[in-house]
Design an enzyme around this catalytic site. Structure first.
Site, short mmCIF file in Angstrom:
data_model
loop_
_atom_site.label_atom_id
_atom_site.label_comp_id
_atom_site.label_asym_id
_atom_site.label_seq_id
_atom_site.Cartn_x
_atom_site.Cartn_y
_atom_site.Cartn_z
N MET A 177 -13.53 9.36 13.49
CA MET A 177 -13.63 7.97 13.01
C MET A 177 -12.31 7.20 12.95
O MET A 177 -12.30 6.10 12.40
CB MET A 177 -14.28 7.96 11.62
CG MET A 177 -15.68 8.53 11.58
SD MET A 177 -16.48 8.40 9.95
CE MET A 177 -16.75 6.64 9.84
N ARG A 197 -5.51 17.19 1.48
CA ARG A 197 -5.05 17.98 2.62
C ARG A 197 -3.58 17.70 2.90
O ARG A 197 -2.83 18.60 3.30
CB ARG A 197 -5.91 17.70 3.85
CG ARG A 197 -5.66 18.70 4.97
CD ARG A 197 -6.81 18.70 5.97
NE ARG A 197 -8.02 19.23 5.36
CZ ARG A 197 -9.23 18.75 5.57
NH1 ARG A 197 -9.42 17.73 6.37
NH2 ARG A 197 -10.28 19.29 4.97
N SER A 257 -15.48 20.96 13.53
CA SER A 257 -16.00 21.50 12.27
C SER A 257 -17.50 21.68 12.29
O SER A 257 -18.06 22.41 11.46
CB SER A 257 -15.62 20.57 11.11
OG SER A 257 -16.13 19.26 11.34
N ARG A 301 -2.35 12.34 14.18
CA ARG A 301 -3.53 12.48 13.31
C ARG A 301 -4.05 13.90 13.43
O ARG A 301 -4.12 14.47 14.52
CB ARG A 301 -4.61 11.49 13.74
CG ARG A 301 -5.99 11.86 13.21
CD ARG A 301 -7.01 10.75 13.29
NE ARG A 301 -8.37 11.25 13.34
CZ ARG A 301 -9.01 11.90 12.38
NH1 ARG A 301 -8.38 12.16 11.23
NH2 ARG A 301 -10.25 12.30 12.53
N ILE A 302 -4.39 14.50 12.29
CA ILE A 302 -5.00 15.83 12.29
C ILE A 302 -6.28 15.73 11.47
O ILE A 302 -6.24 15.41 10.29
CB ILE A 302 -4.04 16.91 11.73
CG1 ILE A 302 -3.39 16.45 10.41
CG2 ILE A 302 -2.97 17.26 12.74
CD1 ILE A 302 -2.54 17.53 9.76
N GLY A 303 -7.40 16.00 12.13
CA GLY A 303 -8.67 15.83 11.44
C GLY A 303 -9.75 16.73 11.99
O GLY A 303 -9.49 17.69 12.72
N GLY A 347 -6.92 12.92 7.04
CA GLY A 347 -7.65 11.89 6.32
C GLY A 347 -7.58 12.07 4.81
O GLY A 347 -7.39 11.11 4.06
N HIS A 393 0.79 -1.23 0.00
CA HIS A 393 0.00 0.00 0.00
C HIS A 393 0.83 1.28 0.00
O HIS A 393 0.29 2.36 -0.17
CB HIS A 393 -0.93 0.01 1.22
CG HIS A 393 -1.70 -1.26 1.37
ND1 HIS A 393 -1.32 -2.27 2.23
CD2 HIS A 393 -2.82 -1.69 0.74
CE1 HIS A 393 -2.18 -3.27 2.14
NE2 HIS A 393 -3.10 -2.95 1.25
#
Length: 238
Positions: free
Chosen positions: A183, A25, A206, A88-90, A21, A5
């Site tokens: 998620m 971005r 958001s 992680r940035i979301g 995600g 992958h």
């Protein structure tokens, strides 16, 4: 060596990786924040870049949506590319009044009903936590740059749309003891534990189930830039 992958070669990822995600971005962060960056992965258009921020190497790679997706990519980064830290940035939806739209949130724990951790490594826990060390660095950096960063308990859901028979957001928040929903974090924290690495999650609120407010496209970009900067400033401290 490349995995099924990820096409990057050994040594092409920095020790710290930021994971939004959205692949676009990841591209935005590379183009707007990094210097001398290069594309190191584009398998399935899950873009990964490595460059420099304040003269120090850092990588950014998309995780896709949901726990199976971030679970796959984060595991390969930890296991096969010797990545030590993933931030992680979301985005997240708020369950409580104290988390307002545009707030930056640092995850202190993640609750999930997902079977990801059970099926991957036999972990039966429903609550997993991030790296205390990495969280401490992020909180210190937020204070240093004058940014309010709110700690919160996060619900890592396997579904974006659920039927009314499953209970509304108020019931879910009460049952899970969580303050906002996203998620991915639960799977990321599990993989960090399994691999003996570090993980953290930064989120921008958001939308709010409480106030019914949502960010416009322009507001989302501007508020996410704040979160991106905090993540990058923290990444180069590790």
């Amino acid at each position: 060596m490349p995995t099924p992958h990820i096409s990057a070669l050994e040594g092409e990822f920095a020790k710290t990786v930021l994971m939004p995600g959205d692949p676009l971005r990841a591209k935005y962060i590379a183009e707007n924040f990094l210097t001398d960056f290069r594309l190191v992965n584009q398998v399935r258009n899950c873009f990964g870049y490595t460059g420099f921020y304040n003269g120090k190497p850092v990588s950014v790679m998309a995780s896709g949506v949901g726990q199976p997706s971030i679970g796959l990519y984060s595991y390969e980064l930890y296991k096969f590319y010797d990545v030590e830290n993933i931030i992680r940035i979301g985005s997240a939806g708020s369950y409580v009044p104290r988390l307002n739209v545009m707030d930056v949130v640092l995850t202190e724990s993640s609750y999930s009903d997902s079977t990801y951790a059970l099926m991957q490594g036999g972990c039966k826990d429903h609550v997993l936590t991030p790296s205390k060390e990495l969280n401490a660095v992020i909180l210190h950096k937020a204070e240093e740059i004058g940014l309010e960063c709110k700690l919160a308990k996060v619900h890592s859901s396997d579904v974006f749309y659920s039927e009314p028979s499953m209970g509304g957001w108020k019931e879910i928040s009460k049952r899970t003891g969580t303050e906002c929903v996203e998620m991915e974090s639960f799977a990321l924290f599990h993989n960090a534990n399994v691999c003996g690495r570090r993980a953290a999650t930064l989120l921008t609120i958001s939308d709010s189930f409480v106030s019914q407010k949502e960010l416009s496209a322009e507001e989302r970009q501007n508020s996410f830039r704040t979160m991106m900067r905090l993540a990058l400033e923290s990444a180069v401290e590790m």
